[in-house]
Design an enzyme around this catalytic site. Structure first.
Site, PDB file in Angstrom:
ATOM      1  N   HIS A   1       0.841  -1.195   0.000  1.00  0.00           N
ATOM      2  CA  HIS A   1       0.000   0.000   0.000  1.00  0.00           C
ATOM      3  C   HIS A   1       0.867   1.231   0.000  1.00  0.00           C
ATOM      4  CE1 HIS A   1       0.645   1.179   4.293  1.00  0.00           C
ATOM      5  NE2 HIS A   1       0.941  -0.090   4.400  1.00  0.00           N
TER       6      HIS A   1
ATOM      7  N   ARG B   1       1.843  13.896   5.188  1.00  0.00           N
ATOM      8  CA  ARG B   1       2.977  12.974   5.177  1.00  0.00           C
ATOM      9  C   ARG B   1       2.960  12.328   3.799  1.00  0.00           C
ATOM     10  NH1 ARG B   1       2.732   8.445   9.910  1.00  0.00           N
ATOM     11  NH2 ARG B   1       4.734   7.421   9.653  1.00  0.00           N
TER      12      ARG B   1
HETATM   13  C1  EUG Z   1      -2.682   4.556   8.729  1.00  0.00           C
HETATM   14  C2  EUG Z   1      -1.839   4.506   7.638  1.00  0.00           C
HETATM   15  C3  EUG Z   1      -1.046   5.595   7.350  1.00  0.00           C
HETATM   16  C4  EUG Z   1      -1.088   6.731   8.171  1.00  0.00           C
HETATM   17  C5  EUG Z   1      -1.922   6.773   9.261  1.00  0.00           C
HETATM   18  C6  EUG Z   1      -2.716   5.670   9.525  1.00  0.00           C
HETATM   19  C7  EUG Z   1      -3.565   3.442   9.069  1.00  0.00           C
HETATM   20  C8  EUG Z   1      -4.103   2.587   8.205  1.00  0.00           C
HETATM   21  C9  EUG Z   1       0.025   4.606   5.446  1.00  0.00           C
HETATM   22  O1  EUG Z   1      -0.194   5.656   6.289  1.00  0.00           O
HETATM   23  O2  EUG Z   1      -0.303   7.797   7.882  1.00  0.00           O
HETATM   24  C10 EUG Z   1      -5.077   1.578   8.540  1.00  0.00           C
END
Ligand code: EUG
Length: 529
Positions: free
Chosen positions: A393, A475
Site C-alpha cells: 500500500h 505525510r
Molecule cells: C494509517 C496509515 C497511514 C497513516 C496513518 C494511519 C492506518 C491505516 C500509510 O499511512 O499515515 C489503517
C-alpha cells in the site's frame, strides 16, 4: 545484485568511509552485503528506481558513536539516512530518500527504556523502543499508565513521533505529547531541547517548551539531526472503557457523519479519543481477500460492495471510538453519542460487548480498535495487505477540514481517480480536534510492475488535483516528497526557502537525509535526484 553508491562518491572513498564507520561501531555493525541490504528496501515499492536498498547500514551503540558516525560522514561526503526501526511502511519503510545513502539504524542497539515515571506519567526512550516494548514494560513496571499506539505496534515510539504519526487514545497526536529531545546535529554536536538544556534539570519531561525558540518541530519530518532520546507523556489508564461502532449505509452519509461528529469532538467530550471513520473496503480488507467479493477486471462493482456490507454486517462508513472513565460517565457519553448519530437514517450502534461472537468477522475491527484505543499494540491491521496478492500500500494522506461537504468532496475525488486507475481505495478519516487525516490506502500487487507504476502515477496526480482544491498532505512516500513540498508553495515557496536556509546553515556538507520532505542541501539541490 549491485550496490548503488552515494552520488559523487567513488568506490575507494566509500570503502574508506566504511572502514572508518567500522572502527567506531565494530565490524559486525556495518552491513554492506547486498542480500542483507535488501531487507532495508521499501517493502511496498512504487514506480521504478525508488525504494532501493541503501549502500550500507551502520548501527551505532550510543550517542557518542552517533556523533562519530556523523563526523565521518562529513569528512567523506557520505549521505546518511537515520532510521529508528524503519517501519515507515506505505511511505518508504526503512529506505532512504536519496539512493545510495548509508542508513544509520539507531534502533538496532539504542533500544533502552531509560525512565518511566508513573507519578507524572512519562517515559524517556531511545529510538529502538517499539510500542510493543514500551507496552510490555508498562504492564510490568507501571501498570497505571496507558500507551498511545498507531494501528501497527511494531514500530518505534521515537520514529513514529518524528514522522508526526498518529494514534487513537486522547493522546493520539504524538508530537503534541513529545516532551523533549536529545539530538546529534549534522556536524556531530549533541543538543538537548526544552528543560533538558538546563544541566541536572528534573523537569525535562515535564515542560517541553523550555526557554527561547522551540526547535523540536524542526527535527520532525526533517533532516537536521539524529534523535537519540525522546520523552513522551503517558496518560493514566482510565478505570473502564467501552468501544463503539456506528455503521452508516450510504457513501453519501459521510457529510452528515462529519457534521454530527465535530461538536461532539472539538471539546474532547463526549468523543474523547481520536475516532476513525473507515470505509467498507478497509474493514473488509482487514478480514478477507478481494477475490472473495470480486475477481473480474476493473474496480470493485457496487454489487460486491453491497455484499461486503451485508455479509460483514457493516455500513459503507463505519465509525469507531472509545469512551473512558467511571462506568456512569461511560454510559452518559455513549448515550449522547448514540443519540446524535442515530439521527442519520439507517445508522446502527454497537459496543464491543454487543458483538462478541467469534464467527462475526465484521466485528474483528471493532475488537482490534478496542485494544488499540486502550493502548494495547496490535498487528491485526497487517491483514489488510493480504486483500490483494503480494499486497502493498501507499498512503495518500490529505488533511481535510472536519466539514461534511469538504470530506465528501475529497472522498469523491479520490474514489473517482482510484476507480479509473483500478486501485482499491481503502479509506480512513482519523479525527483530530479540528482536522481529519484522510488516509487513502491504495492497495496493489507489489510483484506487478504496471501496478507499481500506476499506483505512483495515481498518487502523484491526486497530490496535484488536491492542491488545486487547496488541500495538502500531512505525510508522504519518499518518491513523492518533492511533489508534496511543491504544493506548500505560498508566496513563491517561502516555506521551502526557509527550510533550505536552515539546512545549509546546520548541515553545510548535506549529510543528513538529503531530500527528506523535499528539503535538499545545497550540494544536491536542483539535480533531479
Ligand atoms: C494509517 C496509515 C497511514 C497513516 C496513518 C494511519 C492506518 C491505516 C500509510 O499511512 O499515515 C489503517
Amino acid at each position: 545484485m549491485s550496490r548503488t553508491l552515494p552520488p559523487d562518491v567513488s568506490e575507494q572513498d566509500f570503502a574508506r568511509a566504511l572502514d572508518a564507520f567500522a572502527a567506531v561501531v565494530g565490524e559486525k555493525w556495518v552491513i554492506s552485503d547486498p542480500a542483507e541490504l535488501a531487507t532495508y528496501a521499501d517493502p511496498y515499492p512504487v514506480g521504478e528506481g525508488f525504494g532501493q536498498a541503501p549502500s550500507a547500514v551502520v548501527s551505532p551503540a550510543d550517542v557518542e558513536q552517533v556523533q562519530a558516525v556523523v563526523r565521518i560522514a562529513n569528512e567523506h561526503g557520505i549521505p546518511l539516512m537515520p532510521i529508528s526501526t524503519g517501519k515507515n511502511n506505505g511511505y518508504g519503510g526503512a529506505s532512504p530518500r536519496l539512493a545510495g545513502s548509508v542508513v544509520v539504524n539507531t534502533g538496532a542497539r539504542m533500544n533502552r527504556i531509560l525512565e518511566v515515571n508513573e507519578k507524572y506519567g512519562y517515559a524517556l526512550v531511545e529510538p529502538g523502543v517499539t510500542y510493543f516494548d514500551l507496552y510490555e514494560y508498562l504492564e510490568e513496571h507501571a501498570p497505571s499508565l496507558m500507551l498511545d499506539c498507531p494501528d501497527l505496534g511494531w514500530g518505534s515510539v521515537v520514529g513514529n513521533t518524528l514522522d508526526r504519526g498518529v494514534g487513537y487514545t486522547p493522546y493520539g497526536d504524538h508530537l503534541m505529547w513529545q516532551t523533549g529531545l536529545e539530538v546529534v546535529l549534522p556536524q556531530g554536536e549533541v543538543m538537548r531541547t526544552g528543560m533538558g538544556a538546563v544541566p541536572d534539570s528534573n523537569t525535562w519531561q515535564l515542560f517541553p517548551y523550555g526557554f527561547g525558540p522551540f526547535p523540536d518541530g524542526l527535527f520532525t519530518q526533517s533532516n537536521l539531526g539524529v534523535v537519540t532520546k525522546m520523552g513522551i507523556a503517558l496518560m493514566q489508564r482510565p478505570p473502564a472503557s467501552a468501544t463503539y461502532l456506528i455503521t452508516f449505509e450510504n457513501e453519501s452519509d459521510l457529510e452528515q457523519i462529519v457534521d454530527t461528529m465535530l461538536p461532539l469532538r472539538i471539546n474532547m467530550a463526549p468523543i474523547q479519543n481520536v475516532p476513525v471513520i473507515r470505509n467498507i473496503i478497509l474493514d473488509a480488507a482487514a478480514v478477507s481477500q478481494r477475490s472473495e467479493w470480486y475477481d473480474g477486471e476493473g474496480p470493485l462493482p457496487a454489487e460486491a460492495i453491497e455484499r461486503m456490507k451485508s455479509e460483514l454486517d457493516l455500513g459503507y462508513w463505519n465509525f469507531y471510538g472509545t469512551v473512558y472513565g467511571p462506568p456512569p460517565m461511560i454510559e452518559m457519553y455513549l448515550s449522547m453519542i448514540k443519540e446524535a448519530f442515530l439521527q442519520i437514517p439507517g445508522a446502527r450502534f454497537f459496543t464491543h460487548e454487543d458483538r462478541n461472537d467469534p464467527a462475526d468477522r465484521g466485528a474483528h475491527v471493532l475488537h482490534d480498535r478496542h485494544k488499540i484505543n486502550n493502548g494495547r499494540p496490535s498487528l491485526d491491521e497487517l491483514a489488510v495487505l493480504d486483500f490483494v496478492p503480494h499486497g502493498g500500500h501507499i498512503g495518500f494522506s490529505p488533511v481535510s477540514a472536519p466539514e461534511g461537504r469538504d470530506a465528501m468532496r475529497q472522498a469523491a475525488m479520490v474514489k473517482a481517480r482510484a476507480d479509473e486507475y483500478v486501485k482499491d481505495y481503502a479509506a480512513q478519516f482519523i479525527i483530530g480536534l479540528r482536522e481529519m487525516h484522510h488516509i487513502c490506502l491504495f492497495l496493489y500487487d507489489t510483484h506487478d510492475a504496471d501496478a507499481r507504476q500506476e499506483t505512483l502515477d495515481l498518487t502523484r496526480l491526486l497530490i496535484k488535483e488536491a492542491a488545486a482544491e487547496g488541500y495538502g498532505e500531512y505525510r508522504t512516500h519518499n518518491a513523492l516528497m518533492d511533489d508534496v513540498m511543491a504544493t506548500f508553495d505560498w508566496n513563491d515557496g517561502a516555506l521551502l526557502k526557509f527550510h533550505e536556509s536552515i539546512k545549509d546553515a546546520l548541515d553545510p556538507n548535506g549529510v543528513i537525509a538529503p531530500g527528506k520532505s523535499g528539503v535538499w542541501p545545497a550540494k544536491y539541490r536542483g539535480r533531479g535526484l
